[in-house]
Design an enzyme around this catalytic site. Structure first.
Site, PDB file in Angstrom:
ATOM      1  CB  CYS A   2      -0.952   0.076   1.196  1.00 30.77           C
ATOM      2  SG  CYS A   2      -1.937  -1.391   1.421  1.00 30.77           S
ATOM      3  NE  ARG A  28       4.417   1.618  -0.555  1.00 30.09           N
ATOM      4  CZ  ARG A  28       5.497   1.110  -0.009  1.00 30.09           C
ATOM      5  NH1 ARG A  28       6.653   1.248  -0.608  1.00 30.09           N
ATOM      6  NH2 ARG A  28       5.445   0.474   1.132  1.00 30.09           N
ATOM      7  CD1 TRP A  75      -0.924  -5.922  -3.907  1.00 29.22           C
ATOM      8  CD2 TRP A  75      -0.507  -6.672  -1.835  1.00 29.22           C
ATOM      9  NE1 TRP A  75      -0.542  -7.235  -3.994  1.00 29.22           N
ATOM     10  CE2 TRP A  75      -0.280  -7.721  -2.748  1.00 29.22           C
ATOM     11  CE3 TRP A  75      -0.306  -6.911  -0.479  1.00 29.22           C
ATOM     12  CZ2 TRP A  75       0.134  -8.984  -2.357  1.00 29.22           C
ATOM     13  CZ3 TRP A  75       0.106  -8.172  -0.082  1.00 29.22           C
ATOM     14  CH2 TRP A  75       0.318  -9.190  -1.018  1.00 29.22           C
ATOM     15  CG  ASN A 101       2.471   0.419   3.817  1.00 32.50           C
ATOM     16  OD1 ASN A 101       2.207  -0.741   3.487  1.00 32.50           O
ATOM     17  ND2 ASN A 101       3.702   0.900   3.800  1.00 32.50           N
ATOM     18  N   GLY A 102       0.646  -1.654   5.869  1.00 32.33           N
ATOM     19  CA  GLY A 102       1.229  -2.663   6.756  1.00 32.33           C
ATOM     20  C   GLY A 102       0.148  -3.581   7.295  1.00 32.33           C
ATOM     21  CD  GLU A 483      14.522 -12.458 -12.865  1.00 30.17           C
ATOM     22  OE1 GLU A 483      14.199 -13.069 -11.822  1.00 30.17           O
ATOM     23  OE2 GLU A 483      14.071 -11.343 -13.153  1.00 30.17           O
ATOM     24  CE  LYS A 487      10.778 -10.329 -14.143  1.00 31.49           C
ATOM     25  NZ  LYS A 487      11.745 -10.296 -13.098  1.00 31.49           N
ATOM     26  CD  GLU A 490       7.396 -10.703 -12.190  1.00 36.17           C
ATOM     27  OE1 GLU A 490       7.009 -10.252 -11.108  1.00 36.17           O
ATOM     28  OE2 GLU A 490       8.587 -10.647 -12.553  1.00 36.17           O
ATOM     29  CG  HIS A 506      17.134 -36.976 -11.820  1.00 36.53           C
ATOM     30  ND1 HIS A 506      17.640 -38.244 -11.678  1.00 36.53           N
ATOM     31  CD2 HIS A 506      18.171 -36.211 -12.232  1.00 36.53           C
ATOM     32  CE1 HIS A 506      18.920 -38.253 -11.969  1.00 36.53           C
ATOM     33  NE2 HIS A 506      19.275 -37.024 -12.313  1.00 36.53           N
ATOM     34  CE  LYS A 605       9.860  -2.423  -8.795  1.00 34.60           C
ATOM     35  NZ  LYS A 605      10.357  -3.524  -9.635  1.00 34.60           N
TER      36      LYS A 605
HETATM   37  C1  F6R Z   1       9.822  -9.896  -9.665  1.00 34.38           C
HETATM   38  C2  F6R Z   1      10.097  -9.002  -8.561  1.00 34.38           C
HETATM   39  C3  F6R Z   1      10.062  -9.566  -7.185  1.00 34.38           C
HETATM   40  C4  F6R Z   1      11.098  -8.865  -6.295  1.00 34.38           C
HETATM   41  C5  F6R Z   1      10.948  -9.333  -4.836  1.00 34.38           C
HETATM   42  C6  F6R Z   1      11.984  -8.679  -3.945  1.00 34.38           C
HETATM   43  O1  F6R Z   1       9.942  -9.247 -10.897  1.00 34.38           O
HETATM   44  O2  F6R Z   1      10.309  -7.844  -8.739  1.00 34.38           O
HETATM   45  O3  F6R Z   1      10.247 -10.948  -7.187  1.00 34.38           O
HETATM   46  O4  F6R Z   1      12.367  -9.147  -6.777  1.00 34.38           O
HETATM   47  O5  F6R Z   1       9.676  -9.014  -4.380  1.00 34.38           O
HETATM   48  O6  F6R Z   1      11.868  -7.293  -3.969  1.00 34.38           O
HETATM   49  P1  F6R Z   1      13.051  -6.363  -3.518  1.00 34.38           P
HETATM   50  O7  F6R Z   1      14.164  -6.550  -4.494  1.00 34.38           O
HETATM   51  O8  F6R Z   1      12.489  -4.991  -3.553  1.00 34.38           O
HETATM   52  O9  F6R Z   1      13.464  -6.801  -2.146  1.00 34.38           O
END
Ligand code: F6R
Length: 610
Positions: A2, A28, A75, A101-102, A483, A487, A490, A506, A605
């Protein structure tokens, strides 16, 4: 998660300021948004499920204006996304209004108590509403006092902003384990969850610390510590540009950020290199004795940052010859890991606010480890709680799917490994210089991959309907596979799965059938033949293979439906390049499938909840 924003001033522009700030905080969370304005002697609240654009449709009228207000982008944690669960929340007679927020961990207990003792009727399913009622019952004309009393009852992590109907000249905010800043204006002041929310208006910021309360009037910001003693805080001057957070002609932040990688990598490297190519530690003191004293390195992070840690492990083990464990932060913190004063703990985080990573860091700190962090956001909680910080110079990353933060995190990990290995005497000058040369060449090589964007777009168009996608690789390629897979899932919501190529046989190979799409990363020269064998195994079962290989390794063509070549480089640094086609592929598939690329569903984010 949030985002919160608050404004107090003389002009009637609280609504504009708050909406502008919330738009910068949508990363957020964007399940719903709301705003509360102080209007004479009452507080008027409007809120709407969905993105901020939905809220804007119901707040346009001239009557809805004020010099004081708070706003929120959500969020959802407690209670589904809905109008009624949206913030702000108020007490029963609407005299106290809160954005939060939290998470309030003891909200069930508090809710029951408020209901039985005070007959309070709750309107929403949120934990936040208890804060409004708590402050309401303690309020006797002094909002600051009431907030402090309410905080004594609350357990959890939070940043809150509060206004009261009876105090048109005041806003109060509190921070505990969730980010909060205060912006210093002229004749006006601000609060926000993050600096970009305020950059259109102010560049002078107070970074609020844990357990601090802030009281704002239009002319003054007073910060109090836990014991309610006034704190003198230095002003933080923001030097970066607000335009860096704009889309700059791209359709999405994600594509803009993919294209910013050459620049971010140059910045991250060059800011750490002296003219003679030695690594600049800038305030970090890590001597040969320190490095020799570490018997173990823990790299702890979440999601994409964790994937950067997997590559970091290979680099540190190879160059510094110290055993490295990479752990997911949410697991590390609850498993009583072997950490002591001989452990180097490296946290990797773009936001610097990820709660699991922060909690793991605190756990390691308690056990005596030296805390080193690789962070993008200057002044963030993880940066502030670390002994040493190695910043990535990616610039603000807005798209939820991380791209440039990942590659700049990799760059930092290489530099840290090189520094440790060279200082310890494990790697000689020749290898060191060769490696620095390779790193310096990366931005231009990465640009060559960006130039192939149309080719990758065409591949994405061809395979956009594939609903199961696998990613395989060996060595550092397996880390990049994770990774690439993340990508894709998500942002396009496609079920994808990454696995070390040698592990496929396996069990997982049972899922490979006619037409299954597999990305096969084969960038490691010393493992190339083994990868070709693995590709043959899946091809024999009918898979469509998209190979990723270094230019010149054309043998892969006979085994693959498509090949995307990356420029030649040493095996160790291929992740800086091989991830880029995977980012672009995920972007285009999501675009062709009509997904919300910058704000995928269910995500945010900055993950500041457990
Ligand atoms: C995926 C992504 C997340 C962050 C994860 C950690 O694209 O962005 O998996 O990498 O939430 O976030 P940070 O790096 O901000 O600790």
């Amino acid at each position: 998660m949030c985002g919160i924003v608050g404004y107090i001033g003389t002009d009637n522009n609280a609504k504009e300021v708050i909406i502008e700030g919330l738009k910068r905080l949508e990363y957020r969370g964007y399940d719903s948004a709301g705003i509360a304005l102080h209007k004479g002697s009452v507080i008027e609240t409007r809120k709407h499920v969905g993105e901020i654009s939905n809220l804007e449709k119901i707040i346009g009228d001239k009557d809805f204006e004020s010099t004081l207000g708070i706003g929120h982008t959500r969020w959802a944690t407690h209670g589904a996304p809905s109008d009624v669960n949206s913030h702000p929340h108020s007490n029963m007679d609407n005299t106290v209004t809160v954005v939060h927020n939290g998470i309030i961990e003891n909200y069930v207990e508090l809710r029951e108590w408020l209901t039985s003792e005070y007959g309070i009727k709750f309107k929403s399913d949120t934990d936040t509403e208890v804060i409004a009622h708590l402050i309401g019952i303690y309020y006797d004309g002094d909002l600051h006092k009431a907030v402090n009393r309410a905080v004594e009852d609350m357990r959890g992590a939070y940043a809150i902003g509060v206004i009261a109907a009876d105090e048109p000249d005041k806003m109060v905010a509190v921070r505990k384990d969730a980010p909060l800043v205060a912006g210093i204006g002229e004749g006006c002041n601000f609060i926000a969850s993050d600096i970009p929310a305020l950059l259109k208006y102010v560049r002078k910021i107070y970074l609020i610390e844990n357990n601090e309360t802030v009281v704002l009037t239009k002319d003054k910001i007073t910060i109090y510590d836990e014991k309610q003693k006034v704190v003198k805080r230095e002003v933080f001057h923001v030097t970066w540009d607000a335009d860096a957070a704009e889309k700059g002609g791209y359709d999405h932040f994600m594509m803009k950020e993919i294209h910013e990688q050459p620049h971010g990598l140059s910045e991250t490297l060059n800011r750490r290199l002296n003219d003679d190519n030695t690594i600049k530690l800038d305030g970090i003191s890590m001597t040969k004795e320190d490095i020799e004293g570490f018997n173990k390195v823990y790299i702890v992070a979440c999601g994409t940052a964790y994937h950067a840690g997997l590559v970091g492990k290979a680099a540190i083990e190879k160059m510094a010859k110290i055993p490295v464990e990479v752990d997911i932060a949410s697991e590390f913190r609850y498993r009583d890991p072997f950490v002591d004063d001989k452990t180097l703990f490296i946290a990797i985080s773009q936001s610097g606010e990820t709660l699991d990573t922060l909690a793991a860091l605190r756990e390691a700190k308690k056990k005596g480890a030296r805390i080193f962090s690789v962070v993008n956001v200057v002044g963030s909680s993880i940066a502030r709680e670390s002994d040493d910080v190695f910043y990535t110079w990616a610039g603000p990353e807005i798209a939820v799917a991380s791209t440039k933060a990942y590659t700049t995190q990799l760059m930092c990990m290489y530099l840290i490994a090189l520094y440790m290995g060279h200082t310890k005497g494990v790697i000689d000058k020749e290898y060191y210089d060769m490696f620095i040369g390779e790193l310096k060449a990366i931005p231009d090589k990465l640009q060559l991959i960006l130039d192939k964007q149309d080719e990758i777009e065409a591949i994405a168009k061809k395979y956009k309907r594939k609903d199961d996608v696998f990613y395989i690789g060996r060595g550092v390629d397996s880390g990049v596979s994770y990774e690439g897979s993340l990508k894709l899932k998500e942002i396009s919501y496609i079920n994808s799965f990454a696995i070390a190529a040698g592990e496929l046989k396996h069990g997982t190979i049972a899922l490979i059938e006619d037409g299954t799409l597999v990305f096969a990363l084969a960038t490691q020269n010393f493992l190339f033949e083994k990868m070709i064998s693995n590709i043959q195994e899946i091809k024999a079962r009918g898979a469509n293979v998209i190979g990723i290989a270094k230019e010149g390794n054309t043998d892969i063509e006979t085994q693959s439906s498509e090949v995307i070549y990356i420029p030649d480089c040493i095996d160790e640094v291929t992740p800086l390049l091989s991830v880029v086609p995977l980012q672009i592929y995920a972007y285009y598939v999501a675009k062709f499938r009509g997904c919300n690329i910058d704000k995928p569903k269910n995500l945010a984010k900055s993950v500041t909840v457990e």
